[in-house]
Design a protein around this motif. Structure first.
Motif, PDB file in Angstrom:
ATOM      1  N   GLY A   8      16.557  64.790  17.532  1.00  0.00           N
ATOM      2  CA  GLY A   8      16.642  64.848  16.078  1.00  0.00           C
ATOM      3  C   GLY A   8      15.309  64.613  15.390  1.00  0.00           C
ATOM      4  N   ILE A   9      15.330  64.750  14.073  1.00  0.00           N
ATOM      5  CA  ILE A   9      14.149  64.509  13.251  1.00  0.00           C
ATOM      6  C   ILE A   9      14.492  63.510  12.157  1.00  0.00           C
ATOM      7  CG2 ILE A   9      13.124  66.768  13.686  1.00  0.00           C
ATOM      8  CD1 ILE A   9      14.131  67.654  10.925  1.00  0.00           C
ATOM      9  N   GLY A  10      13.460  62.865  11.611  1.00  0.00           N
ATOM     10  CA  GLY A  10      13.682  61.921  10.523  1.00  0.00           C
ATOM     11  C   GLY A  10      12.370  61.484   9.907  1.00  0.00           C
ATOM     12  N   VAL A  11      12.481  60.769   8.802  1.00  0.00           N
ATOM     13  CA  VAL A  11      11.312  60.290   8.056  1.00  0.00           C
ATOM     14  C   VAL A  11      11.525  58.822   7.695  1.00  0.00           C
ATOM     15  CG1 VAL A  11       9.980  60.530   5.931  1.00  0.00           C
ATOM     16  CG2 VAL A  11      10.855  62.574   7.084  1.00  0.00           C
ATOM     17  N   ALA A  12      10.483  58.016   7.873  1.00  0.00           N
ATOM     18  CA  ALA A  12      10.503  56.634   7.398  1.00  0.00           C
ATOM     19  C   ALA A  12      10.084  56.617   5.932  1.00  0.00           C
ATOM     20  CB  ALA A  12       9.552  55.776   8.229  1.00  0.00           C
ATOM     21  N   LEU A  13      10.810  55.871   5.097  1.00  0.00           N
ATOM     22  CA  LEU A  13      10.527  55.790   3.671  1.00  0.00           C
ATOM     23  C   LEU A  13      10.088  54.387   3.276  1.00  0.00           C
ATOM     24  CD1 LEU A  13      13.567  57.769   2.205  1.00  0.00           C
ATOM     25  CD2 LEU A  13      11.249  58.626   2.628  1.00  0.00           C
ATOM     26  N   ARG A  14       9.310  54.302   2.194  1.00  0.00           N
ATOM     27  CA  ARG A  14       8.914  52.998   1.668  1.00  0.00           C
ATOM     28  C   ARG A  14      10.095  52.307   0.979  1.00  0.00           C
ATOM     29  NH1 ARG A  14       3.887  51.843   2.401  1.00  0.00           N
ATOM     30  NH2 ARG A  14       2.253  53.434   2.529  1.00  0.00           N
ATOM     31  N   ASP A  15      10.912  53.076   0.316  1.00  0.00           N
ATOM     32  CA  ASP A  15      12.088  52.541  -0.383  1.00  0.00           C
ATOM     33  C   ASP A  15      13.305  53.398  -0.059  1.00  0.00           C
ATOM     34  OD1 ASP A  15      10.908  50.373  -2.032  1.00  0.00           O
ATOM     35  OD2 ASP A  15       9.759  52.039  -2.883  1.00  0.00           O
ATOM     36  N   PRO A  16      14.470  52.758   0.098  1.00  0.00           N
ATOM     37  CA  PRO A  16      14.707  51.316   0.030  1.00  0.00           C
ATOM     38  C   PRO A  16      14.099  50.609   1.239  1.00  0.00           C
ATOM     39  CG  PRO A  16      16.685  52.420   0.786  1.00  0.00           C
ATOM     40  CD  PRO A  16      15.706  53.509   0.427  1.00  0.00           C
ATOM     41  N   SER A  17      13.758  49.347   1.063  1.00  0.00           N
ATOM     42  CA  SER A  17      13.121  48.598   2.144  1.00  0.00           C
ATOM     43  C   SER A  17      13.906  47.329   2.456  1.00  0.00           C
ATOM     44  CB  SER A  17      11.679  48.249   1.772  1.00  0.00           C
ATOM     45  OG  SER A  17      11.652  47.450   0.606  1.00  0.00           O
ATOM     46  N   LEU A  18      13.706  46.869   3.659  1.00  0.00           N
ATOM     47  CA  LEU A  18      14.398  45.690   4.182  1.00  0.00           C
ATOM     48  C   LEU A  18      13.416  44.532   4.277  1.00  0.00           C
ATOM     49  CD1 LEU A  18      16.837  44.393   5.906  1.00  0.00           C
ATOM     50  CD2 LEU A  18      15.608  45.303   7.892  1.00  0.00           C
ATOM     51  N   ARG A  19      13.886  43.327   3.935  1.00  0.00           N
ATOM     52  CA  ARG A  19      13.068  42.127   4.147  1.00  0.00           C
ATOM     53  C   ARG A  19      13.936  41.061   4.809  1.00  0.00           C
ATOM     54  NH1 ARG A  19      10.294  39.777  -0.931  1.00  0.00           N
ATOM     55  NH2 ARG A  19       8.903  41.554  -0.605  1.00  0.00           N
ATOM     56  N   VAL A  20      13.469  40.602   5.967  1.00  0.00           N
ATOM     57  CA  VAL A  20      14.194  39.592   6.745  1.00  0.00           C
ATOM     58  C   VAL A  20      13.255  38.430   7.034  1.00  0.00           C
ATOM     59  CG1 VAL A  20      15.380  39.118   8.923  1.00  0.00           C
ATOM     60  CG2 VAL A  20      15.661  41.346   7.824  1.00  0.00           C
ATOM     61  N   GLU A  21      13.756  37.195   6.909  1.00  0.00           N
ATOM     62  CA  GLU A  21      12.970  36.026   7.314  1.00  0.00           C
ATOM     63  C   GLU A  21      13.668  35.354   8.487  1.00  0.00           C
ATOM     64  OE1 GLU A  21      10.827  33.274   4.579  1.00  0.00           O
ATOM     65  OE2 GLU A  21      12.212  31.790   5.404  1.00  0.00           O
ATOM     66  N   VAL A  22      12.907  35.090   9.524  1.00  0.00           N
ATOM     67  CA  VAL A  22      13.395  34.389  10.711  1.00  0.00           C
ATOM     68  C   VAL A  22      12.552  33.133  10.891  1.00  0.00           C
ATOM     69  CG1 VAL A  22      13.850  34.540  13.188  1.00  0.00           C
ATOM     70  CG2 VAL A  22      13.995  36.605  11.777  1.00  0.00           C
ATOM     71  N   ALA A  23      13.211  31.981  11.078  1.00  0.00           N
ATOM     72  CA  ALA A  23      12.481  30.723  11.249  1.00  0.00           C
ATOM     73  C   ALA A  23      13.205  29.839  12.252  1.00  0.00           C
ATOM     74  CB  ALA A  23      12.340  30.004   9.911  1.00  0.00           C
ATOM     75  N   GLU A  24      12.448  28.949  12.897  1.00  0.00           N
ATOM     76  CA  GLU A  24      13.079  27.954  13.748  1.00  0.00           C
ATOM     77  C   GLU A  24      13.908  27.005  12.895  1.00  0.00           C
ATOM     78  OE1 GLU A  24      10.786  25.883  16.667  1.00  0.00           O
ATOM     79  OE2 GLU A  24       9.356  27.532  16.888  1.00  0.00           O
ATOM     80  N   ALA A  25      14.966  26.464  13.481  1.00  0.00           N
ATOM     81  CA  ALA A  25      15.829  25.533  12.751  1.00  0.00           C
ATOM     82  C   ALA A  25      16.435  24.540  13.737  1.00  0.00           C
ATOM     83  CB  ALA A  25      16.932  26.299  12.022  1.00  0.00           C
ATOM     84  N   SER A  26      16.968  23.452  13.207  1.00  0.00           N
ATOM     85  CA  SER A  26      17.595  22.442  14.067  1.00  0.00           C
ATOM     86  C   SER A  26      18.928  22.942  14.618  1.00  0.00           C
ATOM     87  CB  SER A  26      17.805  21.135  13.292  1.00  0.00           C
ATOM     88  OG  SER A  26      18.593  21.375  12.128  1.00  0.00           O
ATOM     89  N   GLU A  27      19.548  23.863  13.888  1.00  0.00           N
ATOM     90  CA  GLU A  27      20.771  24.535  14.354  1.00  0.00           C
ATOM     91  C   GLU A  27      20.813  25.912  13.732  1.00  0.00           C
ATOM     92  OE1 GLU A  27      23.900  22.943  10.949  1.00  0.00           O
ATOM     93  OE2 GLU A  27      23.968  22.065  12.949  1.00  0.00           O
ATOM     94  N   ASP A  28      21.587  26.810  14.332  1.00  0.00           N
ATOM     95  CA  ASP A  28      21.639  28.180  13.841  1.00  0.00           C
ATOM     96  C   ASP A  28      22.177  28.255  12.421  1.00  0.00           C
ATOM     97  OD1 ASP A  28      20.568  29.460  16.001  1.00  0.00           O
ATOM     98  OD2 ASP A  28      22.476  30.101  16.866  1.00  0.00           O
ATOM     99  N   ILE A  29      21.441  28.933  11.566  1.00  0.00           N
ATOM    100  CA  ILE A  29      21.916  29.306  10.231  1.00  0.00           C
ATOM    101  C   ILE A  29      21.782  30.824  10.183  1.00  0.00           C
ATOM    102  CG2 ILE A  29      21.649  28.994   7.745  1.00  0.00           C
ATOM    103  CD1 ILE A  29      20.116  26.381   8.391  1.00  0.00           C
TER     104      ILE A  29
END
Length: 306
Positions: A8-29
Motif C-alpha cells: 500500500g501507499i500512504g502519507v504522514a501528516l503534521r495534523d492531526p497529531s498525537l502527543r503522549v507522555e511516558v514517565a516512571e512511577a511508583s505504580e502504574d497509572i
C-alpha cells in the motif's frame, strides 16, 4: 500469484497529531485499554518498571488515520528510551503486533513523508488478515520520500459510522480478498508510472490524478463501496475543488490535495458549507506532510514526550 499479499501507499501528516507522555512511577497509572500493551512491552523488553502514561493529545479513533498504531508505537518508544534500550519502531511494532497488514503507520512514525510498502511474502503471512489478527512483521518499505511542504491535504471527517475494525474488519478481509489481479496490475502501474514520478518531479496535478484513479480499484474500491453515501457526495465536492481526492483506509476520513495553504483554507470553507447544507457535523483539518516522523523527547526527570 506473485507470492506476496498486502502492499500500500500512504502519507504522514503534521495534523492531526498525537502527543503522549511516558514517565516512571511508583505504580502504574495507565489507561485501562493500554494496560495489556504495557504489560506486553515490559515482558518483551525484560523490565519491571511502573509507568505513568498520559495521552495528552489523542488522535481521532476508527476514522482511518491509524491512531492505534501511532499510540502503541509512541508508548513503546517512550518506555524503551526511559529504560535506555532505544528499540527501533519496527521492533516495537513486532512486539505490539502492528504492521501485520500495512507498513505505512510504522514507516510514518520512523521518518514520515510519502511511503510505499511492498506487502508480505506468503511465506511470512499466508492469509489476508488485518494487523490486529496477524503476527506478521511490518513489510519492507520500497519508497519513502518527502512531499513538497506547499502540498496540502484537507481532511473531512463526517460524524458517521466509524471505519471497520475488530471482527467486522476481519470478516471484510475474508470476504473480499484477494482482489482481482487486473486491479492489482492497474494500481501498480499507476503508482510506479504516475504517482512516484510526480513526487520526484513535484507535479501535484499528476500526483492528484494518480491518487484519484486508485480509489475505484482493488481493495480501496471495496472500502469506498462499504461507506455511507455521504462519502461519495464528498468525493464529488473534492473532484471539482482539488487536484486529487481519496478516502483514508476504511474511512470515514476523506481528503483532497491542493497547492498551498490559501487553497487549503478555501477548500476547508467549501467543505464546511457542504456539512452545514447537509445538516451533518464533523471535523475539518488542513495539513501539509510530516517529512520527519515522530519526535521523541527525553526530558529531565525521565518523562518522554512523543
Amino acid at each position: 500469484d506473485m507470492g506476496r499479499i498486502d502492499g500500500g501507499i500512504g502519507v504522514a501528516l503534521r495534523d492531526p497529531s498525537l502527543r503522549v507522555e511516558v514517565a516512571e512511577a511508583s505504580e502504574d497509572i495507565v489507561p485501562d485499554d493500554l494496560r495489556p500493551v504495557v504489560d506486553l512491552l515490559r515482558s518483551k523488553m525484560g523490565v519491571n518498571t511502573s509507568y505513568r502514561i498520559e495521552i495528552e493529545r489523542p488522535l481521532p479513533q476508527h476514522v482511518g488515520l491509524g491512531s492505534r498504531t501511532q499510540t502503541l508505537l509512541a508508548i513503546g518508544k517512550g518506555i524503551s528510551l526511559i529504560e535506555g534500550l532505544d528499540y527501533p519502531p519496527r521492533e516495537i511494532a513486532r512486539i505490539v503486533r502492528r504492521g501485520g497488514t500495512s507498513g505505512i503507520g510504522v514507516a510514518a512514525f520512523e521518518r514520515g513523508g510519502f511511503i510505499l510498502d511492498g506487502g508480505h511474502s506468503r511465506r511470512v503471512k499466508p492469509d489476508f488478515l488485518p494487523s490486529r489478527a496477524s503476527s506478521a512483521p511490518p513489510p519492507p518499505v520500497l519508497f519513502q520520500h518527502p512531499l513538497p511542504e506547499d502540498w496540502y491535504f484537507v481532511l473531512a471527517i463526517p460524524d458517521v459510522e466509524p471505519g471497520a475494525h475488530g471482527e467486522k474488519e476481519i470478516d471484510i478481509f475474508k470476504k473480499f480478498c484477494p482482489v482481482p489481479a487486473r486491479d492489482v496490475e492497474k494500481i501498480s502501474r499507476i503508482i510506479l508510472l504516475k504517482i512516484l514520478p510526480a513526487i520526484i518531479e513535484r507535479d501535484i496535478e499528476a500526483f492528484g490524478e494518480g491518487i484519484t484513479a486508485i480509489q475505484n480499484l482493488g481493495f480501496k474500491r471495496v472500502e469506498c463501496d462499504l461507506r455511507d453515501k455521504i462519502i461519495k457526495d464528498l468525493f464529488e465536492v473534492l473532484r471539482n475543488s482539488s487536484y486529487g481526492h481519496g478516502m483514508s483506509s476504511f474511512g470515514p476520513t476523506v481528503f483532497g490535495v491542493v497547492d498551498g495553504e490559501g487553497a487549503a483554507k478555501e477548500l476547508e470553507h467549501e467543505l464546511a458549507s457542504f456539512f452545514k447544507e447537509r445538516g451533518i457535523s464533523g471535523k475539518l483539518i488542513r495539513s501539509c506532510a510530516n517529512n520527519e516522523g515522530a519526535n521523541c523527547l527525553l526530558v529531565e526527570g525521565n518523562p518522554v514526550k512523543t
